[in-house]
Design an enzyme around this catalytic site. Structure first.
Site, mmCIF file in Angstrom:
data_model
loop_
_atom_site.group_PDB
_atom_site.id
_atom_site.type_symbol
_atom_site.label_atom_id
_atom_site.label_comp_id
_atom_site.label_asym_id
_atom_site.label_seq_id
_atom_site.Cartn_x
_atom_site.Cartn_y
_atom_site.Cartn_z
ATOM 1 N N LYS A 172 0.955 -1.119 0.166
ATOM 2 C CA LYS A 172 -0.142 -0.027 0.079
ATOM 3 C C LYS A 172 0.959 1.177 -0.102
ATOM 4 O O LYS A 172 1.806 1.274 0.697
ATOM 5 C CB LYS A 172 -0.883 0.117 1.203
ATOM 6 C CG LYS A 172 -1.978 0.982 1.159
ATOM 7 C CD LYS A 172 -2.592 1.483 2.468
ATOM 8 C CE LYS A 172 -1.684 2.546 3.003
ATOM 9 N NZ LYS A 172 -2.185 3.247 4.210
ATOM 10 N N LYS B 126 -7.696 2.219 -3.402
ATOM 11 C CA LYS B 126 -8.272 2.550 -2.200
ATOM 12 C C LYS B 126 -8.512 4.151 -2.108
ATOM 13 O O LYS B 126 -7.671 4.875 -1.775
ATOM 14 C CB LYS B 126 -7.178 2.110 -0.969
ATOM 15 C CG LYS B 126 -7.674 2.648 0.228
ATOM 16 C CD LYS B 126 -6.594 1.927 1.131
ATOM 17 C CE LYS B 126 -7.014 2.635 3.032
ATOM 18 N NZ LYS B 126 -6.486 1.785 4.012
HETATM 19 C C1 5MM Z 1 -4.205 3.034 9.413
HETATM 20 O O1 5MM Z 1 -3.687 4.189 9.106
HETATM 21 C C2 5MM Z 1 -2.796 4.177 7.811
HETATM 22 C C3 5MM Z 1 -1.368 4.600 8.293
HETATM 23 O O2 5MM Z 1 -1.465 5.960 8.320
HETATM 24 P P1 5MM Z 1 0.001 6.694 8.617
HETATM 25 O O3 5MM Z 1 0.767 6.365 7.428
HETATM 26 O O4 5MM Z 1 -0.537 8.191 8.832
HETATM 27 O O5 5MM Z 1 0.301 6.430 9.969
HETATM 28 C C4 5MM Z 1 -3.561 4.796 6.682
HETATM 29 O O6 5MM Z 1 -2.724 4.678 5.557
HETATM 30 C C5 5MM Z 1 -4.630 4.138 6.453
HETATM 31 O O7 5MM Z 1 -4.394 2.653 5.667
HETATM 32 C C6 5MM Z 1 -5.676 4.803 5.297
HETATM 33 O O8 5MM Z 1 -5.707 6.114 5.722
HETATM 34 C C7 5MM Z 1 -6.898 4.243 5.870
HETATM 35 O O9 5MM Z 1 -7.325 4.425 7.220
HETATM 36 P P2 5MM Z 1 -8.557 5.328 7.730
HETATM 37 O O10 5MM Z 1 -8.386 5.301 9.222
HETATM 38 O O11 5MM Z 1 -8.923 6.519 7.057
HETATM 39 O O12 5MM Z 1 -9.555 4.195 7.502
#
Ligand code: 5MM
Length: 341
Positions: free
Chosen positions: A137, A220
């Site tokens: 991802k 996504k």
């Molecule tokens: C779980 O959060 C992921 C990691 O975020 P950081 O790299 O900022 O720590 C993030 O990439 C996440 O996979 C997506 O944004 C989707 O998470 P949400 O909480 O928006 O469903």
């Protein structure tokens, strides 16, 4: 590249009634989440927390097709010495890995960000594959505000997403392409639609230029929602209809599946929106979840760092996974939430 194998994995990631657990919080983000429940963010606590999720048999076997891991987690072992990756595999789920290295300011574009991590990626990907990762991802972040997003920010981020996706595929890893339009502003739903459409069209153009095989990727995206500070709210039906219309205009049918991020929506909103979209039906791709916060907020609160709360946290996680699994089938009802409460 073995495209039919990539396609098989991409389809499994969006299998009917299943979705992805985004457990790839970077060190800074997981610290924020742990601060909120008054738990110290150290290696053991992060391991214990993620281990409880991956050992939630009901959720993992029935509703979680894959788990996005952070670099630290993919190398970690459970308390009994079993690699965490094995726990995921034993549940019949697919391990994945976040390979971007976060965002930094984009030069000459005040308030805008570019995602880093391409340098060194060709050497990191084979190691992740060897460790069990079958998908990856990369998240690009686009903000909406006065005078932004700029074309430069959209184009640069789309280019990086496509470079990452091409590198994944030649290493036999399915790329999740995540261009997130944030819901932080005061814009209305139509502005979100307008920006997301631009971002998705640019992203697919770059994927085409860089010869990424659409059959071997998962998108996504964010949903079409108003900014959190918007005075104009949108109903569940409006979000569903506008998101589906937008996606049909931008995402080729060759893409096996779309797995949404939750982006700061409440747990139940994220579920209700996904359900309403699947109830519309007649969609060319699988439509499911790849939630971080909307799957984990409840179990984190229930756990609060205490061993005696592990079972309650697993129940909370299994409940959200079940609700979202039903939503991915268009079979969720709000009564099911009340019953559980
Ligand atoms: C779980 O959060 C992921 C990691 O975020 P950081 O790299 O900022 O720590 C993030 O990439 C996440 O996979 C997506 O944004 C989707 O998470 P949400 O909480 O928006 O469903």
């Amino acid at each position: 590249m073995n495209l039919s194998e990539l396609n098989k994995i991409a389809k499994a990631m969006v299998a009917p009634g299943k979705g992805i657990l985004a457990a790839d919080e970077s060190s800074g983000t997981i610290k924020k989440r742990f601060d909120a429940i008054k738990v110290e963010s150290n290696e053991d606590n992060r391991r214990d927390y993620r281990e409880l999720l991956f050992r939630s048999k009901d959720a993992m076997q029935k509703r979680i097709s894959g788990v996005i891991l952070y670099d630290e987690t993919i190398w970690q072992k459970a308390k009994d010495g079993t690699p965490l990756v094995k726990l995921i595999e034993q549940a019949g789920s697919i391990p994945g890995i976040k390979v971007d290295e976060g965002t930094k300011p984009l030069p000459n574009c005040p308030g805008e960000l570019i995602t880093y991590g391409l340098d060194g990626l060709p050497t990191r990907l084979p190691k992740y594959y060897e460790q069990g990762a079958r998908f990856a991802k990369w998240r690009a972040v686009i903000d909406i505000g006065a005078g932004i997003p700029s074309y430069a920010a959209i184009a640069t981020n789309a280019h990086a997403l496509a470079r990452y996706a091409a590198l994944c595929q030649v290493n036999q890893i399915v790329p999740i392409v995540e261009p997130e339009v944030l819901m932080d502003g005061d814009h209305d739903i139509d502005r979100c639609v307008e920006v997301t459409e631009f971002v998705l069209k640019e992203t697919f153009q770059q994927l085409y230029y860089q010869k990424v095989a659409l059959e071997g990727m998962v998108l996504k995206p964010n949903m079409a929602v108003p900014g959190k500070k918007s005075a104009k709210k949108a109903s569940v039906q409006e979000v569903a209809e506008k998101t589906v219309k937008l996606l049909k205009e931008c995402v080729p049918a060759a893409v096996p599946g779309i797995a949404f991020l939750s982006g700061g929506q409440s747990d139940e909103e994220a579920t209700a929106h996904l359900d309403a979209m699947n109830k519309i039906g007649n969609l060319p791709w699988g439509l499911t979840f790849s939630y971080g916060r909307a799957l984990q907020a409840a179990p984190q609160k229930a756990w609060s760092g205490k061993n005696e709360n592990v079972a309650a946290a697993q129940r909370a996680f299994s409940h959200r996974a079940e609700m979202n699994g039903l939503a991915a089938l268009g079979q969720w009802k709000s009564d099911l939430e009340k019953k559980a409460a």
